[in-house]
Scaffold this motif. Structure first.
Motif, PDB file in Angstrom:
ATOM      1  N   ASN A  91      -8.835  13.931  -0.784  1.00 22.30           N
ATOM      2  CA  ASN A  91      -9.953  14.092  -1.714  1.00 22.30           C
ATOM      3  C   ASN A  91     -11.147  14.599  -0.926  1.00 22.30           C
ATOM      4  N   THR A 115      -1.752   5.615  -4.577  1.00 18.28           N
ATOM      5  CA  THR A 115      -3.082   5.494  -5.187  1.00 18.28           C
ATOM      6  C   THR A 115      -3.246   4.152  -5.890  1.00 18.28           C
ATOM      7  N   ASN A 116      -2.209   3.720  -6.602  1.00 19.43           N
ATOM      8  CA  ASN A 116      -2.278   2.413  -7.288  1.00 19.43           C
ATOM      9  C   ASN A 116      -2.299   1.247  -6.311  1.00 19.43           C
ATOM     10  N   ASN A 145      -5.986   1.876  -3.887  1.00 18.27           N
ATOM     11  CA  ASN A 145      -7.270   2.191  -4.517  1.00 18.27           C
ATOM     12  C   ASN A 145      -8.326   1.159  -4.152  1.00 18.27           C
ATOM     13  N   THR A 183     -11.090   0.143  -5.838  1.00 19.21           N
ATOM     14  CA  THR A 183     -11.631  -0.730  -6.890  1.00 19.21           C
ATOM     15  C   THR A 183     -10.566  -1.626  -7.516  1.00 19.21           C
ATOM     16  N   ASN A 184      -9.445  -1.049  -7.913  1.00 20.68           N
ATOM     17  CA  ASN A 184      -8.429  -1.858  -8.598  1.00 20.68           C
ATOM     18  C   ASN A 184      -7.041  -1.707  -7.987  1.00 20.68           C
ATOM     19  N   GLY A 185      -6.974  -1.361  -6.697  1.00 19.80           N
ATOM     20  CA  GLY A 185      -5.679  -1.244  -6.029  1.00 19.80           C
ATOM     21  C   GLY A 185      -5.046  -2.606  -5.789  1.00 19.80           C
ATOM     22  N   LEU A 191      -8.346   5.170   0.968  1.00 20.17           N
ATOM     23  CA  LEU A 191      -8.285   6.571   0.553  1.00 20.17           C
ATOM     24  C   LEU A 191      -9.619   7.287   0.629  1.00 20.17           C
ATOM     25  N   SER A 192     -10.667   6.611   1.077  1.00 22.51           N
ATOM     26  CA  SER A 192     -11.984   7.248   1.139  1.00 22.51           C
ATOM     27  C   SER A 192     -12.607   7.193   2.531  1.00 22.51           C
TER      28      SER A 192
END
Length: 365
Positions: A307, A194-195, A198, A200-202, A219-220
């Motif tokens: 998700n 996830t980190n 991501n 936005t801030n991956g 991830l989306s």
């Protein structure tokens, strides 16, 4: 013991001859009647041969019994260490099989297994009529097949590369680094993923944007999520999967490499024409085992990485069973799905084994 066996053989032979003459009692000789000494000597030789044969069988059986008892006593501590493993399989693998009957019941938690109504195949008909069930099967096969296509050959290539390392220190260090991810929990791996991925801030998207690129929805987006799942699985399990192949490579005769080298074969040619054919049986066995798990998938990875945006590809059999069994308390349906999953896995195992034998390889059954 020998005298006892000889007496039994003598008595058995006399009875056999008496029956062949048409009566059970031994004939009495008339006065002056001649006796065929050759027949008597032949009978005695036959009795002795039978006695020796039976005595040898008896001694071999006794020897085997003593050998088994001596081995059991000699390795008693090893067998004692095996007891917890046997108990584990009995308690957690075989005993729960009694709960399979829930798949054929309208299970009620208050009435229990013995008191719930038997409904036959009604539960299976209900499951097969749900589109979400078939979607979960499709996603399970998609993720498992993608993981197999990527992980299986790369694991073999990684094992071959490790086998070519000449420095023992560097080889052990490399193996330790590759084995380590296997022991990291999927909860931790999912947090790391996830980190990294991501939107936005991956870390990876930050690097892409720093060089002027556009952020990728790892991830989306359905396609990118499948890619992320396979990459995470590869990073975690590829090193651990090399253990079996490295063990097989240790059994390759070094003289074959020397002969190939003297014939002018390059290192790559030695791998293709010497190494791979010698570990082919191990590769086939591992492939059959991997195919037998095509309908099984862990709960952790899809649940933690998934998700609502990628539910179309992240909803697999394990998460579907979790939702209807734990969250909705539909225990009969979850049991029926698990039974269906196991049956399909067994069928795939037999088909893969039969195919391996059909092309001339050794199967595992």
């Amino acid at each position: 013991m020998a005298r006892k066996l000889q007496a039994e053989d003598t008595l058995r032979l006399r009875k056999k001859k008496a029956v062949s003459r048409g009566y059970a009692k031994e004939e009495k000789r008339q006065p002056g009647e001649c006796v065929d000494v050759r027949n008597e000597e032949g009978d005695m030789k036959e009795v002795k041969m039978n006695t020796v044969s039976r005595l040898g069988e008896y001694q071999s059986k006794e020897k085997r019994r003593k050998t088994i008892r001596s081995r059991l006593w000699r390795d008693k501590w090893l067998y004692l260490m095996l007891v917890p493993v046997i108990l584990y399989f009995i308690v957690f693998k075989y005993a729960p099989m009694f709960g399979i009957v829930m798949a054929f019941q309208d299970y009620n938690i208050f009435q229990g297994i013995t008191g719930s109504e038997f409904v036959g195949l009604k539960v299976f008909k209900t499951i097969f009529s749900k589109q979400q069930f078939w979607n979960s099967i499709r996603n399970t096969l998609l993720l498992n097949l993608g993981t197999l296509v990527v992980n299986f050959p790369l694991t073999i290539i990684l094992a071959l590369l490790l086998n070519e390392i000449t420095s023992k220190r560097f080889k052990k260090f490399s193996q330790s680094i590759l084995y380590l991810p296997h022991f990291i929990s999927w909860v931790v791996v999912s947090g790391i993923a996830t980190n990294l991925f991501n939107l936005t801030n991956g870390t990876i998207n930050n690097l892409i944007q720093a060089v002027g690129g556009e952020a990728i929805p790892f991830l989306s987006s359905n396609g990118w999520w499948v890619f992320t799942y396979i990459i995470c699985n590869l990073w975690k399990e590829a090193g651990w999967g090399t253990i079996i192949y490295l063990a097989a490579l240790t059994g390759v005769d070094e003289s074959l490499y020397e002969a190939a080298y003297l014939d002018g074969a390059t290192k790559f040619q030695r791998i293709i024409y010497v190494t791979l054919p010698l570990i082919k049986s191990v590769v086939i066995t591992m492939l059959i085992l991997a195919l037998s798990k095509m309908m099984s998938i862990g709960l952790d990875t899809p649940l933690l990485l998934g998700n609502t945006k990628v539910m179309a590809v992240s909803e697999v059999i394990s998460t579907y069973v979790y939702r209807i069994g734990i969250q909705n308390a539909e225990y009969s349906m979850s049991t029926a799905i698990g039974l269906f999953q196991s049956v399909v896995n067994i069928i795939i195992l037999f088909l893969a084994d039969r195919f391996a034998k059909a092309i001339g390889e050794e199967g595992i059954l």
